[in-house]
Design an enzyme around this catalytic site. Structure first.
Site, PDB file in Angstrom:
ATOM      1  N   ARG A  92      -1.812 -14.055   4.097  1.00 51.24           N
ATOM      2  CA  ARG A  92      -2.316 -13.439   5.312  1.00 51.24           C
ATOM      3  C   ARG A  92      -1.392 -13.849   6.755  1.00 51.24           C
ATOM      4  O   ARG A  92      -1.582 -12.992   7.635  1.00 51.24           O
ATOM      5  CB  ARG A  92      -3.728 -14.260   5.484  1.00 51.24           C
ATOM      6  CG  ARG A  92      -4.664 -13.454   4.448  1.00 51.24           C
ATOM      7  CD  ARG A  92      -5.964 -13.981   4.336  1.00 51.24           C
ATOM      8  NE  ARG A  92      -6.564 -13.030   5.639  1.00 51.24           N
ATOM      9  CZ  ARG A  92      -7.075 -11.993   5.327  1.00 51.24           C
ATOM     10  NH1 ARG A  92      -6.884 -11.097   4.288  1.00 51.24           N
ATOM     11  NH2 ARG A  92      -7.931 -11.408   6.485  1.00 51.24           N
ATOM     12  N   TYR A 147     -12.369  -1.951  -3.570  1.00 50.83           N
ATOM     13  CA  TYR A 147     -12.905  -1.815  -2.094  1.00 50.83           C
ATOM     14  C   TYR A 147     -14.463  -1.910  -1.999  1.00 50.83           C
ATOM     15  O   TYR A 147     -14.917  -1.623  -1.049  1.00 50.83           O
ATOM     16  CB  TYR A 147     -12.367  -0.883  -1.084  1.00 50.83           C
ATOM     17  CG  TYR A 147     -10.947  -1.335  -0.778  1.00 50.83           C
ATOM     18  CD1 TYR A 147     -10.617  -2.545  -0.047  1.00 50.83           C
ATOM     19  CD2 TYR A 147      -9.811  -0.328  -0.914  1.00 50.83           C
ATOM     20  CE1 TYR A 147      -9.489  -2.990   0.410  1.00 50.83           C
ATOM     21  CE2 TYR A 147      -8.512  -0.708  -0.538  1.00 50.83           C
ATOM     22  CZ  TYR A 147      -8.331  -1.972   0.370  1.00 50.83           C
ATOM     23  OH  TYR A 147      -7.070  -2.404   0.736  1.00 50.83           O
ATOM     24  N   GLU A 185     -10.195 -10.069  -7.327  1.00 48.25           N
ATOM     25  CA  GLU A 185      -8.760  -9.093  -7.217  1.00 48.25           C
ATOM     26  C   GLU A 185      -7.699  -9.375  -8.098  1.00 48.25           C
ATOM     27  O   GLU A 185      -7.120  -8.297  -8.527  1.00 48.25           O
ATOM     28  CB  GLU A 185      -8.195  -9.031  -5.625  1.00 48.25           C
ATOM     29  CG  GLU A 185      -9.185  -8.471  -4.617  1.00 48.25           C
ATOM     30  CD  GLU A 185      -9.033  -8.502  -3.267  1.00 48.25           C
ATOM     31  OE1 GLU A 185      -7.733  -9.129  -3.034  1.00 48.25           O
ATOM     32  OE2 GLU A 185      -9.748  -8.253  -2.275  1.00 48.25           O
ATOM     33  N   PHE A 216     -15.461   3.285   7.509  1.00 47.34           N
ATOM     34  CA  PHE A 216     -14.038   3.783   7.371  1.00 47.34           C
ATOM     35  C   PHE A 216     -13.890   3.812   5.665  1.00 47.34           C
ATOM     36  O   PHE A 216     -12.834   4.141   5.192  1.00 47.34           O
ATOM     37  CB  PHE A 216     -12.887   2.925   7.661  1.00 47.34           C
ATOM     38  CG  PHE A 216     -13.337   1.473   7.461  1.00 47.34           C
ATOM     39  CD1 PHE A 216     -12.750   0.903   6.329  1.00 47.34           C
ATOM     40  CD2 PHE A 216     -13.839   0.672   8.249  1.00 47.34           C
ATOM     41  CE1 PHE A 216     -12.865  -0.397   5.970  1.00 47.34           C
ATOM     42  CE2 PHE A 216     -13.996  -0.763   8.042  1.00 47.34           C
ATOM     43  CZ  PHE A 216     -13.711  -1.387   6.899  1.00 47.34           C
ATOM     44  N   ASN A 258      -1.832   0.044   6.886  1.00 45.71           N
ATOM     45  CA  ASN A 258      -1.235  -1.218   7.446  1.00 45.71           C
ATOM     46  C   ASN A 258      -0.281  -1.938   6.472  1.00 45.71           C
ATOM     47  O   ASN A 258      -0.268  -3.110   6.369  1.00 45.71           O
ATOM     48  CB  ASN A 258      -2.411  -2.031   7.950  1.00 45.71           C
ATOM     49  CG  ASN A 258      -3.580  -2.589   6.847  1.00 45.71           C
ATOM     50  OD1 ASN A 258      -3.306  -2.120   5.875  1.00 45.71           O
ATOM     51  ND2 ASN A 258      -4.387  -3.553   7.367  1.00 45.71           N
ATOM     52  N   LYS A 266       0.944  -1.294  -0.058  1.00 46.37           N
ATOM     53  CA  LYS A 266       0.008   0.044  -0.073  1.00 46.37           C
ATOM     54  C   LYS A 266       0.825   0.954   0.141  1.00 46.37           C
ATOM     55  O   LYS A 266       1.782   1.293   0.263  1.00 46.37           O
ATOM     56  CB  LYS A 266      -0.894  -0.002   1.176  1.00 46.37           C
ATOM     57  CG  LYS A 266      -1.863  -1.187   1.236  1.00 46.37           C
ATOM     58  CD  LYS A 266      -2.795  -1.140   2.409  1.00 46.37           C
ATOM     59  CE  LYS A 266      -3.714  -2.129   2.368  1.00 46.37           C
ATOM     60  NZ  LYS A 266      -4.765  -2.170   3.453  1.00 46.37           N
ATOM     61  N   THR A 287      -4.899  -7.613  10.673  1.00 41.13           N
ATOM     62  CA  THR A 287      -5.309  -6.124  10.067  1.00 41.13           C
ATOM     63  C   THR A 287      -4.769  -4.885  10.659  1.00 41.13           C
ATOM     64  O   THR A 287      -4.174  -4.058  10.529  1.00 41.13           O
ATOM     65  CB  THR A 287      -6.823  -6.040   9.575  1.00 41.13           C
ATOM     66  OG1 THR A 287      -7.343  -7.201   8.984  1.00 41.13           O
ATOM     67  CG2 THR A 287      -7.418  -4.872   8.815  1.00 41.13           C
ATOM     68  N   HIS A 291      -2.014  -5.523   1.615  1.00 41.78           N
ATOM     69  CA  HIS A 291      -3.458  -6.229   1.549  1.00 41.78           C
ATOM     70  C   HIS A 291      -3.096  -7.662   1.031  1.00 41.78           C
ATOM     71  O   HIS A 291      -2.008  -7.767   0.172  1.00 41.78           O
ATOM     72  CB  HIS A 291      -4.123  -5.452   0.275  1.00 41.78           C
ATOM     73  CG  HIS A 291      -5.128  -6.155   0.025  1.00 41.78           C
ATOM     74  ND1 HIS A 291      -6.467  -6.151   0.800  1.00 41.78           N
ATOM     75  CD2 HIS A 291      -5.443  -6.939  -0.865  1.00 41.78           C
ATOM     76  CE1 HIS A 291      -7.337  -6.850   0.277  1.00 41.78           C
ATOM     77  NE2 HIS A 291      -6.840  -7.510  -0.946  1.00 41.78           N
ATOM     78  N   ARG A 298       2.947  -6.399   9.136  1.00 39.87           N
ATOM     79  CA  ARG A 298       2.388  -5.379   9.940  1.00 39.87           C
ATOM     80  C   ARG A 298       2.718  -5.177  11.290  1.00 39.87           C
ATOM     81  O   ARG A 298       2.976  -3.880  11.465  1.00 39.87           O
ATOM     82  CB  ARG A 298       0.793  -5.649   9.820  1.00 39.87           C
ATOM     83  CG  ARG A 298       0.062  -5.635   8.441  1.00 39.87           C
ATOM     84  CD  ARG A 298      -1.360  -6.148   8.423  1.00 39.87           C
ATOM     85  NE  ARG A 298      -2.090  -5.666   7.199  1.00 39.87           N
ATOM     86  CZ  ARG A 298      -3.051  -6.482   6.863  1.00 39.87           C
ATOM     87  NH1 ARG A 298      -3.416  -7.541   7.405  1.00 39.87           N
ATOM     88  NH2 ARG A 298      -3.634  -6.229   5.709  1.00 39.87           N
TER      89      ARG A 298
HETATM   90  P1  CMP Z   1      -7.361  -4.631   3.816  1.00 40.80           P
HETATM   91  O1  CMP Z   1      -6.950  -5.994   4.065  1.00 40.80           O
HETATM   92  O2  CMP Z   1      -6.649  -3.892   2.594  1.00 40.80           O
HETATM   93  O3  CMP Z   1      -8.908  -4.618   3.596  1.00 40.80           O
HETATM   94  C1  CMP Z   1      -9.757  -3.289   4.032  1.00 40.80           C
HETATM   95  C2  CMP Z   1      -9.159  -2.376   4.588  1.00 40.80           C
HETATM   96  O4  CMP Z   1      -9.872  -1.314   5.292  1.00 40.80           O
HETATM   97  C3  CMP Z   1      -8.206  -2.807   5.689  1.00 40.80           C
HETATM   98  O5  CMP Z   1      -7.109  -3.662   5.067  1.00 40.80           O
HETATM   99  C4  CMP Z   1      -7.857  -1.749   6.565  1.00 40.80           C
HETATM  100  O6  CMP Z   1      -6.683  -1.243   5.970  1.00 40.80           O
HETATM  101  C5  CMP Z   1      -8.857  -0.565   6.103  1.00 40.80           C
HETATM  102  N1  CMP Z   1      -9.574  -0.396   7.258  1.00 40.80           N
HETATM  103  C6  CMP Z   1      -9.558   0.945   7.774  1.00 40.80           C
HETATM  104  N2  CMP Z   1     -10.240   1.117   9.015  1.00 40.80           N
HETATM  105  C7  CMP Z   1     -10.469  -0.289   9.122  1.00 40.80           C
HETATM  106  C8  CMP Z   1     -11.345  -0.774  10.276  1.00 40.80           C
HETATM  107  N3  CMP Z   1     -11.918  -0.111  11.391  1.00 40.80           N
HETATM  108  N4  CMP Z   1     -11.725  -2.081  10.111  1.00 40.80           N
HETATM  109  C9  CMP Z   1     -11.172  -2.849   9.206  1.00 40.80           C
HETATM  110  N5  CMP Z   1     -10.445  -2.474   8.449  1.00 40.80           N
HETATM  111  C10 CMP Z   1     -10.197  -1.026   8.233  1.00 40.80           C
END
Ligand code: CMP
Length: 140
Positions: free
Chosen positions: A85, A49, A126, A57, A112, A9, A91, A115, A102
């Site tokens: 993962r 997304y 994706e 968010f 973070n 990212k 996350t 992805h 992470r």
């Molecule tokens: P990702 O795995 O890319 O998928 C969705 C993204 O939303 C996640 O990583 C986070 O970076 C982002 N995100 C931001 N805020 C939140 C939250 N409160 N809960 C979950 N994901 C979040």
């Protein structure tokens, strides 16, 4: 054999950890079969997304994902979805295990660093969102 999409990212690109992320995937026996650097438009980030569009968010996440270039890649290997993962960690970096990407590099649940697709259906969507058939290297 399984394929998954991962993305370094904008925060990961700014922190110069592209190589570190690739090294961790390759070091775990996974293969990179497609790779590029790209700058998403708002529409492209929203499309990627789309499953999160009702989440509070969502607009902040889209702002973040268009804040700089990203490095999407397709990773191949046995159990690649789960392996990626596991290497990424939770996350929210506050919940991520020691030694995960992470835990080592991420600042927040939004910033973070990486992805990874969460299931085989999302991986199929994706990988094709970012790469055409001509950019995916079979059996190299
Ligand atoms: P990702 O795995 O890319 O998928 C969705 C993204 O939303 C996640 O990583 C986070 O970076 C982002 N995100 C931001 N805020 C939140 C939250 N409160 N809960 C979950 N994901 C979040």
């Amino acid at each position: 054999m399984e394929r998954t999409l991962s993305i370094v990212k904008p925060d990961g690109v700014k922190k110069d950890v592209i190589g570190e992320v690739l090294k961790r995937f390759e070091g775990a026996g996974l293969r990179i079969v497609a790779l590029k650097m790209a700058q998403l438009t708002r529409e492209e980030a929203e499309g990627f997304y789309a499953v999160h569009k009702e989440r509070p968010f969502f607009s902040s996440l889209v702002d973040f994902m268009v804040s700089g270039p990203i490095v999407p890649m397709i990773i191949e290997g046995e159990g690649a979805i789960k392996k990626v993962r596991d290497l990424m960690g939770a996350t929210n970096p506050a919940d991520a295990e020691e030694g995960t990407i992470r835990k080592d590099f991420a600042d927040s649940i939004e910033a973070n660093v990486v992805h990874g697709s969460d299931a085989s259906e999302t991986a199929a969507f994706e990988t094709s969102y970012f790469f055409s058939a001509f950019e995916k290297f079979e059996g190299r």
